[in-house]
Design an enzyme around this catalytic site. Sequence first.
Site, PDB file in Angstrom:
ATOM      1  N   GLU A 292      -3.595   5.112  -3.344  1.00 29.90           N
ATOM      2  CA  GLU A 292      -2.245   5.480  -2.940  1.00 29.90           C
ATOM      3  C   GLU A 292      -1.937   6.932  -3.318  1.00 29.90           C
ATOM      4  O   GLU A 292      -1.303   7.652  -2.576  1.00 29.90           O
ATOM      5  CB  GLU A 292      -1.216   4.524  -3.551  1.00 29.90           C
ATOM      6  CG  GLU A 292      -1.425   3.079  -3.077  1.00 29.90           C
ATOM      7  CD  GLU A 292      -1.502   2.950  -1.553  1.00 29.90           C
ATOM      8  OE1 GLU A 292      -0.737   3.628  -0.856  1.00 29.90           O
ATOM      9  OE2 GLU A 292      -2.332   2.169  -1.055  1.00 29.90           O
TER      10      GLU A 292
ATOM     11  N   TYR B 199     -10.351   0.949   7.066  1.00 32.55           N
ATOM     12  CA  TYR B 199     -10.523   1.314   5.658  1.00 32.55           C
ATOM     13  C   TYR B 199     -11.998   1.470   5.305  1.00 32.55           C
ATOM     14  O   TYR B 199     -12.442   2.507   4.846  1.00 32.55           O
ATOM     15  CB  TYR B 199      -9.910   0.238   4.749  1.00 32.55           C
ATOM     16  CG  TYR B 199      -8.407   0.191   4.804  1.00 32.55           C
ATOM     17  CD1 TYR B 199      -7.649   0.962   3.933  1.00 32.55           C
ATOM     18  CD2 TYR B 199      -7.748  -0.611   5.719  1.00 32.55           C
ATOM     19  CE1 TYR B 199      -6.257   0.924   3.964  1.00 32.55           C
ATOM     20  CE2 TYR B 199      -6.365  -0.655   5.752  1.00 32.55           C
ATOM     21  CZ  TYR B 199      -5.620   0.110   4.882  1.00 32.55           C
ATOM     22  OH  TYR B 199      -4.261   0.071   4.915  1.00 32.55           O
TER      23      TYR B 199
END
Length: 908
Positions: free
Chosen positions: A321, A418
């Site tokens: 993140e 991802y």
Amino acid sequence: APAAGSGRRLPRHLLPLHYDLELWPRVRPGQEGPFTFSGQVNITVRCRHDTDAAVLHSSGLRSRGAAAVRGPLPEPAAAVEVAGLRQEAAGEVAVLELRGRLRAGRRYVLQLGFQGRLEEDLDGLFLTRYTDQGRSSMLIASQLEPTYARTVYPCFDEPAMKATFNIRIVHDPSYVALSNMPAIDVSEMKDENGSLWAITTFNTSLKMSTYLTAFVICDFDYVTRTERGNKIRIWARKEAVKNGYVDYALNITGPVFSFLEDLLNVSYPLPKTDLVALPDFGAGAMENWGLMTFQESSLMYLPSDKFTSRKAMIAIIVSHELGHQACGKKFCTFWFGNLVTMNWWNDLWLNEGLASYFEYLGATFVEPKLPLDKIFYDHVVQPVLREDNEIGVRSLSESEDKIKGSFSLMSLFDSITYNKGASITWMLSGFLTEKLFIRALSSYLKEFSFSTANQDDLWMHIQKVIDAQDEVQLPASVKQIMDSWTCQNGFPVLTLNLTTGTISQEQFHNKKNENSTDSYNNTWIIPISWMRNGSSQPLMWLDKSSKVFPEMQVSESEYDWILLNVNLSGYYRVNYDQLNLKRLARLLENDPKAIPAVSRFQLIDDVFALTQFGYIQIETALELTKYLAREDELFIWNVVLLNLVPENLESTLKNYEVYPLLKKYLLKRMLPIYHYYAGFIRQNIDALEDDYFAQVYLEKLFATACWLGLQDCLNLSSELYAKWMDNPEYKIPFLIRRTVCCYGVAVGSDKEWNFAWEMYNRADSTKEDKDILLSAMSCAKESWLLYRYLQYGLSDTLFSSNCTSIVILYVVTKDIGYHIAWEFVTENWPLLSERYGKELLHDVLKVMGRFVNTDVQIQELQVFYNATLEEDERVATTLLLEFTKSENMERRELLIKVASWLQKNVDD
């Protein structure tokens, strides 16, 4: 909320420059609901083409008061009359129809009042209930990626339409409000009934995309520290903060930030960062700029929890993140994406793939003991190679047209984005060298800060760096090389002939059910890292479908061997010829460490995948398992066991002649690694706290040893289970708890079973405890215990209703449970079908299907279906049965081959 993600693009007549947004969720502590929120947004826009309508996104919102358009600015009194406001639900847009025209080149302000429902779902603006210090509480939070901002306030909801924001939140005075920027003022106001509300005003934001705006209103506590002028706060439930559960996350956040800043040479542009642990959150984590939200479990590390796997997970998620934060909105997790955003969602992989690559670098930086390359290969590359070969799997960078239509944006947030994105980034960094890769990224981030980019912009920056040096030579332009990986679906398999030194490539696909209509003519530009007889060789490139590499011809000597794609540096599989495989198998038996661990893992994973897809015979794959007595890496054992003893086949395998052979063959090879770990479990389990793979895979190794009937494993399970029975406060070692409970019950009698039942019903047992025990109680070896268990499962008083079907499914998958469960389901069908309907039957049928081998068994099931099912379901289940039967026949043939190979090799 309607399913977000209809890909309709807005006209480009108006560009947003600035939003003034006030949000007012009408929530007071202790109220029941239903809740609503209201708000006002004033959007300053620049007009690019004359128009008599303003079109922007709005979904599920109703308008409040009259909409207005002021301007052209700067004249304070000027206005354009609004004829009407039309909501188009299907396109998720609102259309402001005007009586005059907006003129190109001028600026205007759109003024809209709105209201909406505050739901307890997990997207848009949502409400969550939770308990803290024994009291029930509520909080409000947001999750706007990819297209939920339009459900909270009318806006231009596309990633490329960046603007600055002034945000105000009206809330109950007992709560605190958070947003992307620091709060600069808290004042009070009275509503129409004279009751008091607080207004928190936030500083003006940087230019950012709507999906990154974020709002949290809560009654949480926080811990804080400042790193390089960036004030970091971690917010969580008061009891969690008090108990120190978020301290670990606080300790690593600052260092990860600084690490990424230094690595990329880009400084973090915001004065503060809040990380909030939400008790209930769907996304896992979201990198809103300056206000990052996480699922509670991904931020909390219990000080009592010695094991690094938990720490590793937190380190990985936090650095993923953070990667989005610092450089663009989703681009280097902090850097990737927030600072530089993709032009449109089809390049989402740029954000997430780069972020996923940096998350591993960041995690290793704060937890240097983590074996990064092994974890990356095991958790990222291998799983996506397993699914990236299905027909119909998309490529990484889809064309916009494909995404516009039926294709929902949410489905882009998957493992292709991802994991494949990260794997290809890893490969790119490998052939460029990390130094050049980081240099190019750094210049890319600087140029595109606060704006948007697509993959070609990145390739161009890398090309510039390549052209300016001469150590690294590429066979084609960066764009040509990378487009072959991002714009085509699937991946290649290389086939070698080492007598001639020829290597050819084709798309990896299932040769067993090939039909002439499928065409697999993709080719890739493939970097080949390789070693010969243990020494690394210069990188080679395969840029056409087949090529001869004279340096790869091997001699007559069996000591002359070659290994390709060393340490999985490339995103592909390798199919060696028999000659080289024999040499590698021999080498593994004599000196397994001559091949690096990740390459051993890959060798085994490749041969089993090649077997499954019909490239080679199962016997070839089995040859590579002979050496395993000398294998001390758990993650390699795990991939072997996943292939030889798949979870869902344990009970099936027990029924075949292959079981005793497998038992003898595998146990002989498992003993060294089993005893190594059993020693720690008996004497000092804390010594394993830095062994990452022990925390992830030890359970599978132990479960297999017990399943194969290893006496020491069964004894150890009953010893530890007995210890627990003597003292219910004793904690069975977490790493093997499931196995110990299962075999404690299996080896025991009704006394052990009853104890599990008692523990299951303890008031303080957690969700995880309950699941482990539900499973353990189905491990009983006496049929009457299993039958009683199923009966308990039926009773309303003993179980919450959703457990019955779980109990049945656990029992059905056990070797003796299969018949008992089937009998039970048929006897109690009227009651079960009334309670669970088709869902349960379908699940049970799927499992039952594994045991259907003969036509007689199929007929039995058919008779039952005909008596109980509706016509349309009968057709579907009959098809399912036929399919299962052919699958079982195929498995049977395979097992016969495996058995006969084991027969010959079991005594070696």
